[in-house]
Design a protein around this motif. Structure first.
Motif, short mmCIF file in Angstrom:
data_model
loop_
_atom_site.label_atom_id
_atom_site.label_comp_id
_atom_site.label_asym_id
_atom_site.label_seq_id
_atom_site.Cartn_x
_atom_site.Cartn_y
_atom_site.Cartn_z
N TYR A 16 2.98 72.96 0.93
CA TYR A 16 2.34 71.65 1.21
C TYR A 16 1.44 71.57 2.04
CZ TYR A 16 6.54 70.46 -2.15
OH TYR A 16 7.36 70.40 -2.67
N ASN A 17 1.47 72.47 3.18
CA ASN A 17 0.63 72.10 4.20
C ASN A 17 -0.40 72.90 4.03
OD1 ASN A 17 1.97 70.62 6.61
ND2 ASN A 17 3.49 71.78 5.91
N SER A 18 -0.57 74.21 3.54
CA SER A 18 -1.89 74.71 3.12
C SER A 18 -2.49 73.89 1.92
CB SER A 18 -1.46 76.04 2.51
OG SER A 18 -0.84 76.83 3.70
N ALA A 19 -1.77 73.30 1.02
CA ALA A 19 -2.22 72.46 0.10
C ALA A 19 -2.87 71.21 0.69
CB ALA A 19 -1.27 71.94 -0.95
N LEU A 20 -2.26 70.82 1.60
CA LEU A 20 -3.09 69.59 2.10
C LEU A 20 -4.33 69.93 3.04
CD1 LEU A 20 -2.48 66.54 3.07
CD2 LEU A 20 -1.39 67.13 5.21
N GLY A 26 -12.37 69.27 0.54
CA GLY A 26 -12.96 68.54 -0.52
C GLY A 26 -13.35 67.20 -0.28
N LEU A 27 -12.75 66.73 0.93
CA LEU A 27 -12.68 65.27 1.21
C LEU A 27 -13.48 64.89 2.61
CD1 LEU A 27 -8.90 64.38 0.33
CD2 LEU A 27 -11.25 63.74 -0.96
N THR A 33 -18.15 70.45 7.49
CA THR A 33 -17.47 71.40 6.90
C THR A 33 -16.37 71.49 7.29
OG1 THR A 33 -18.46 73.17 8.19
CG2 THR A 33 -19.77 72.42 6.24
N LEU A 34 -15.24 71.90 6.46
CA LEU A 34 -13.82 72.56 6.85
C LEU A 34 -13.61 73.83 6.56
CD1 LEU A 34 -11.07 71.89 8.12
CD2 LEU A 34 -10.49 71.14 5.92
N GLU A 35 -13.62 74.71 7.36
CA GLU A 35 -13.28 76.22 7.06
C GLU A 35 -11.78 76.59 7.16
OE1 GLU A 35 -13.96 80.59 9.11
OE2 GLU A 35 -15.41 78.95 9.26
N VAL A 36 -11.34 77.10 6.21
CA VAL A 36 -9.62 77.50 6.22
C VAL A 36 -9.64 78.48 6.87
CG1 VAL A 36 -7.85 77.78 4.92
CG2 VAL A 36 -9.38 75.98 4.32
N SER A 165 -2.53 59.16 -0.72
CA SER A 165 -2.39 60.10 0.08
C SER A 165 -4.05 60.68 0.29
CB SER A 165 -1.54 61.37 -0.22
OG SER A 165 -0.21 60.72 -0.44
N ALA A 166 -4.45 60.90 -0.95
CA ALA A 166 -5.74 61.22 -0.72
C ALA A 166 -6.85 60.47 0.05
CB ALA A 166 -6.59 61.73 -2.24
N ASP A 167 -6.88 59.25 -0.23
CA ASP A 167 -7.48 58.44 0.35
C ASP A 167 -7.10 58.14 1.93
OD1 ASP A 167 -9.44 56.03 0.37
OD2 ASP A 167 -7.87 54.77 0.83
N ALA A 168 -6.11 58.29 2.55
CA ALA A 168 -5.38 58.31 3.93
C ALA A 168 -6.26 59.70 4.42
CB ALA A 168 -3.89 58.40 3.95
N LEU A 169 -5.86 60.71 3.66
CA LEU A 169 -6.79 61.86 4.11
C LEU A 169 -8.20 61.93 4.56
CD1 LEU A 169 -6.40 64.94 5.09
CD2 LEU A 169 -6.37 65.69 2.49
N LYS A 170 -8.72 61.31 3.59
CA LYS A 170 -10.29 61.03 3.53
C LYS A 170 -10.52 60.34 4.93
CE LYS A 170 -13.85 59.86 0.73
NZ LYS A 170 -14.49 59.43 -0.37
#
Ligand code: FMN
Length: 187
Positions: A16-20, A26-27, A33-36, A165-170
């Motif tokens: 779930y954490n990698s999914a987050l 994308g947000l 930029t966000l590099e993984v 959750s997507a909104d909170a993450l954004k």
């Protein structure tokens, strides 16, 4: 361009954490930029291995951290605390001691996490605090994101499906990136 490096503290394929972290890529706000990065391949810390030299996987992650404007740690929670594999990675990154300040000193870090339980990593996020303090980072505390009941938040393929959750993450990412833009790295 504001460059953030994201590190998930789970090795699990369906994490779930990698999914987050993937969802976060994308947000990101415009101009950021966000590099993984991954903790895969980091060996168990062993002073005897260190005495032979810092492993390449550790050195590479260190340089990725140093070249980023900020680091987003995405932490699971094990037994109300930090998962060993994630702590092990940070411990390696703090070696040798003489290089710890270059890697972590004043580094602008944010922490989020996801768990299937009702509290969404609140305890592990708190457990990171003394570690962050010891390493002398600048922890962004202007927002909090604890994704609880993760099995309802992500679909089977690991896509963030919950709009709230997507909104909170954004919003979290927007606040963190604004902090990175307005706060210089500490000397
Ligand atoms: C050893 C162990 C201890 C755990 N303890 C907790 C816990 O204290 N709190 C919690 O919310 N979840 C706990 N969990 C469940 C994890 O949150 C769950 O396995 C989660 O999916 C791990 O993150 P990941 O999906 O990114 O791998 C624990 C899991 C393991 C394997």
């Amino acid at each position: 361009m504001t460059k953030v490096l994201g590190i998930s503290g789970s090795l699990r394929r369906g994490s779930y954490n990698s999914a987050l972290l993937r969802a976060a890529t994308g947000l990101m706000p415009e101009g950021a930029t966000l590099e993984v990065a991954s903790i895969r391949g980091i060996p168990l810390y062993d002073g005897d291995i260190e005495a032979q030299g810092i492993p390449a996987s550790v050195s590479q992650l260190k340089e990725a951290i140093v070249s980023a404007d900020g680091v987003l740690l995405v932490t699971p929670e094990y037994n109300n605390s930090i998962p060993g594999v994630f702590k092990n990675t940070i411990d390696w990154l703090s070696r040798p001691n003489t290089d710890a300040r270059r890697v972590f000193g004043g580094r602008r870090i944010a922490i989020i996490g996801a768990s299937p339980g009702p509290f969404g990593t609140i305890m592990s996020q708190s457990a990171w605090l003394p570690v962050m303090r010891t390493l002398g980072v600048q922890l962004w505390t202007g927002g909090r994101l604890m994704v609880a009941r993760a099995s309802n938040v992500f679909d089977e393929g690991g896509t963030l499906k919950d709009a709230a959750s997507a909104d909170a993450l954004k919003q979290f990412l927007a606040g963190y990136v604004a902090f990175l833009r307005h706060t210089p790295p500490a000397a």
